[in-house]
Design a protein around this motif. Structure first.
Motif, PDB file in Angstrom:
ATOM      1  N   SER A   7       0.825  -1.211   0.000  1.00 10.33           N
ATOM      2  CA  SER A   7       0.000   0.000   0.000  1.00 10.33           C
ATOM      3  C   SER A   7       0.860   1.262   0.000  1.00 10.33           C
ATOM      4  N   SER A   8       2.090   1.152   0.486  1.00 11.74           N
ATOM      5  CA  SER A   8       2.988   2.314   0.518  1.00 11.74           C
ATOM      6  C   SER A   8       3.762   2.487  -0.795  1.00 11.74           C
ATOM      7  N   TRP A   9       3.620   1.583  -1.732  1.00 14.81           N
ATOM      8  CA  TRP A   9       4.358   1.647  -2.986  1.00 14.81           C
ATOM      9  C   TRP A   9       3.839   2.712  -3.939  1.00 14.81           C
ATOM     10  N   GLY A  10       2.564   3.038  -3.864  1.00 14.67           N
ATOM     11  CA  GLY A  10       2.000   3.999  -4.800  1.00 14.67           C
ATOM     12  C   GLY A  10       0.855   4.766  -4.174  1.00 14.67           C
ATOM     13  N   PRO A  11       0.601   5.977  -4.637  1.00  8.58           N
ATOM     14  CA  PRO A  11      -0.467   6.796  -4.059  1.00  8.58           C
ATOM     15  C   PRO A  11      -1.843   6.172  -4.283  1.00  8.58           C
ATOM     16  N   GLY A  12      -2.578   6.035  -3.203  1.00 10.09           N
ATOM     17  CA  GLY A  12      -3.939   5.541  -3.287  1.00 10.09           C
ATOM     18  C   GLY A  12      -4.103   4.043  -3.395  1.00 10.09           C
ATOM     19  N   ILE A  13      -3.012   3.319  -3.502  1.00  8.64           N
ATOM     20  CA  ILE A  13      -3.086   1.859  -3.627  1.00  8.64           C
ATOM     21  C   ILE A  13      -3.421   1.262  -2.258  1.00  8.64           C
ATOM     22  N   THR A  14      -4.356   0.318  -2.240  1.00 11.07           N
ATOM     23  CA  THR A  14      -4.677  -0.417  -1.020  1.00 11.07           C
ATOM     24  C   THR A  14      -4.545  -1.896  -1.318  1.00 11.07           C
ATOM     25  N   VAL A  15      -3.810  -2.595  -0.466  1.00  9.09           N
ATOM     26  CA  VAL A  15      -3.617  -4.031  -0.657  1.00  9.09           C
ATOM     27  C   VAL A  15      -4.068  -4.753   0.603  1.00  9.09           C
ATOM     28  N   THR A  16      -4.933  -5.727   0.418  1.00 10.51           N
ATOM     29  CA  THR A  16      -5.396  -6.537   1.542  1.00 10.51           C
ATOM     30  C   THR A  16      -5.140  -8.003   1.237  1.00 10.51           C
ATOM     31  N   LEU A  17      -4.904  -8.772   2.266  1.00  4.86           N
ATOM     32  CA  LEU A  17      -4.699 -10.210   2.137  1.00  4.86           C
ATOM     33  C   LEU A  17      -6.057 -10.871   2.328  1.00  4.86           C
ATOM     34  N   GLN A  18      -6.594 -11.474   1.266  1.00  3.28           N
ATOM     35  CA  GLN A  18      -7.899 -12.121   1.333  1.00  3.28           C
ATOM     36  C   GLN A  18      -7.806 -13.524   1.893  1.00  3.28           C
ATOM     37  N   THR A  19      -6.738 -14.234   1.520  1.00  4.76           N
ATOM     38  CA  THR A  19      -6.534 -15.608   1.966  1.00  4.76           C
ATOM     39  C   THR A  19      -5.083 -15.742   2.370  1.00  4.76           C
ATOM     40  N   GLU A  20      -4.836 -16.303   3.542  1.00  2.00           N
ATOM     41  CA  GLU A  20      -3.456 -16.515   3.982  1.00  2.00           C
ATOM     42  C   GLU A  20      -2.856 -17.721   3.282  1.00  2.00           C
ATOM     43  N   GLY A  21      -1.546 -17.640   3.050  1.00  2.00           N
ATOM     44  CA  GLY A  21      -0.817 -18.744   2.455  1.00  2.00           C
ATOM     45  C   GLY A  21      -0.366 -19.713   3.533  1.00  2.00           C
ATOM     46  N   ALA A  22       0.365 -20.737   3.122  1.00  2.00           N
ATOM     47  CA  ALA A  22       0.875 -21.721   4.074  1.00  2.00           C
ATOM     48  C   ALA A  22       2.255 -22.177   3.611  1.00  2.00           C
ATOM     49  N   PRO A  23       3.182 -22.443   4.502  1.00  2.00           N
ATOM     50  CA  PRO A  23       3.066 -22.215   5.938  1.00  2.00           C
ATOM     51  C   PRO A  23       3.220 -20.741   6.318  1.00  2.00           C
ATOM     52  N   ASP A  24       3.764 -19.905   5.436  1.00  2.00           N
ATOM     53  CA  ASP A  24       3.894 -18.466   5.690  1.00  2.00           C
ATOM     54  C   ASP A  24       2.607 -17.779   5.248  1.00  2.00           C
ATOM     55  N   ARG A  25       2.068 -16.876   6.042  1.00  2.00           N
ATOM     56  CA  ARG A  25       0.795 -16.219   5.703  1.00  2.00           C
ATOM     57  C   ARG A  25       0.868 -15.483   4.368  1.00  2.00           C
ATOM     58  N   ASN A  26       2.055 -15.020   3.958  1.00  2.00           N
ATOM     59  CA  ASN A  26       2.223 -14.327   2.682  1.00  2.00           C
ATOM     60  C   ASN A  26       2.705 -15.266   1.576  1.00  2.00           C
ATOM     61  N   GLY A  27       2.811 -16.569   1.891  1.00  2.00           N
ATOM     62  CA  GLY A  27       3.403 -17.536   0.977  1.00  2.00           C
ATOM     63  C   GLY A  27       2.426 -18.210   0.027  1.00  2.00           C
ATOM     64  N   LEU A  28       2.795 -19.416  -0.383  1.00  2.00           N
ATOM     65  CA  LEU A  28       2.018 -20.162  -1.377  1.00  2.00           C
ATOM     66  C   LEU A  28       0.538 -20.191  -1.033  1.00  2.00           C
ATOM     67  N   GLY A  29      -0.262 -19.887  -2.031  1.00  2.00           N
ATOM     68  CA  GLY A  29      -1.703 -19.912  -1.858  1.00  2.00           C
ATOM     69  C   GLY A  29      -2.301 -18.620  -1.328  1.00  2.00           C
ATOM     70  N   ALA A  30      -1.463 -17.688  -0.869  1.00  2.00           N
ATOM     71  CA  ALA A  30      -1.995 -16.407  -0.392  1.00  2.00           C
ATOM     72  C   ALA A  30      -2.678 -15.699  -1.556  1.00  2.00           C
ATOM     73  N   VAL A  31      -3.779 -15.025  -1.256  1.00  2.00           N
ATOM     74  CA  VAL A  31      -4.501 -14.258  -2.271  1.00  2.00           C
ATOM     75  C   VAL A  31      -4.572 -12.819  -1.785  1.00  2.00           C
ATOM     76  N   ARG A  32      -4.077 -11.901  -2.629  1.00  2.00           N
ATOM     77  CA  ARG A  32      -4.100 -10.482  -2.280  1.00  2.00           C
ATOM     78  C   ARG A  32      -5.012  -9.735  -3.231  1.00  2.00           C
ATOM     79  N   ARG A  33      -5.617  -8.653  -2.712  1.00  2.00           N
ATOM     80  CA  ARG A  33      -6.521  -7.803  -3.483  1.00  2.00           C
ATOM     81  C   ARG A  33      -5.912  -6.409  -3.525  1.00  2.00           C
ATOM     82  N   ILE A  34      -5.684  -5.900  -4.732  1.00  2.00           N
ATOM     83  CA  ILE A  34      -5.046  -4.604  -4.926  1.00  2.00           C
ATOM     84  C   ILE A  34      -6.072  -3.658  -5.543  1.00  2.00           C
ATOM     85  N   THR A  35      -6.367  -2.573  -4.814  1.00  2.00           N
ATOM     86  CA  THR A  35      -7.308  -1.586  -5.351  1.00  2.00           C
ATOM     87  C   THR A  35      -6.573  -0.272  -5.545  1.00  2.00           C
TER      88      THR A  35
END
Length: 140
Positions: free
Chosen positions: A28-56
């Motif tokens: 979210s800090s990379w660009g003005p107005g960008i919002t990024v949320t984690l919709q689905t956590e990955g495994a075993p790392d929450r940001n890892g494989l299978g994680a789904v992010r939503r960028i608005t």
């Protein structure tokens, strides 16, 4: 499928660049107005494989939804679009290569070209914009 790669080197360690790269909400800090949320956590790392992010982003464009498909800490991060992009089979792969105290970043964008010249240019622009944002965020 066509792939376009943009490359840069930053005066930071691969682990530092990795931490910036895989912090989905931090994007979210990379660009003005960008919002990024984690919709689905990955495994075993929450940001890892299978994680789904939503960028608005501001404006009428739909949100971009991406799934993490490659996650090799401090080395390789890959994602594919699930929705919100005008490209067929759009995905990205970021490869980090230590170079002494610095890190080389290769940001590759892949997609199926339906209108080859237009989409090839668009992919090159997207790769350069995303790489520039990652480099800037990594230098903080």
């Amino acid at each position: 499928m066509s792939t376009t790669t943009a490359t840069a080197t930053v005066p930071r360690s691969a682990s530092h660049v990795w931490d910036v790269l895989v912090d989905h909400e931090g994007m979210s800090s990379w660009g003005p107005g960008i919002t990024v949320t984690l919709q689905t956590e990955g495994a075993p790392d929450r940001n890892g494989l299978g994680a789904v992010r939503r960028i608005t982003a501001p404006g009428p464009a739909p949100a971009i939804v991406e799934e993490v498909v490659a996650f090799e800490p401090t080395r390789t991060f890959g994602y594919r679009a699930l929705g919100g992009v005008p490209f067929k089979n759009y995905g990205g792969t970021v490869t980090l290569t230590p170079q002494g105290a610095s890190t080389r970043i290769d940001y590759a964008i892949s997609l199926d070209e339906r209108v080859p010249v237009v989409e090839k240019v668009a992919a090159a622009v997207v790769a350069r914009v995303l790489l520039t944002a990652l480099v800037r965020a990594s230098k903080r």
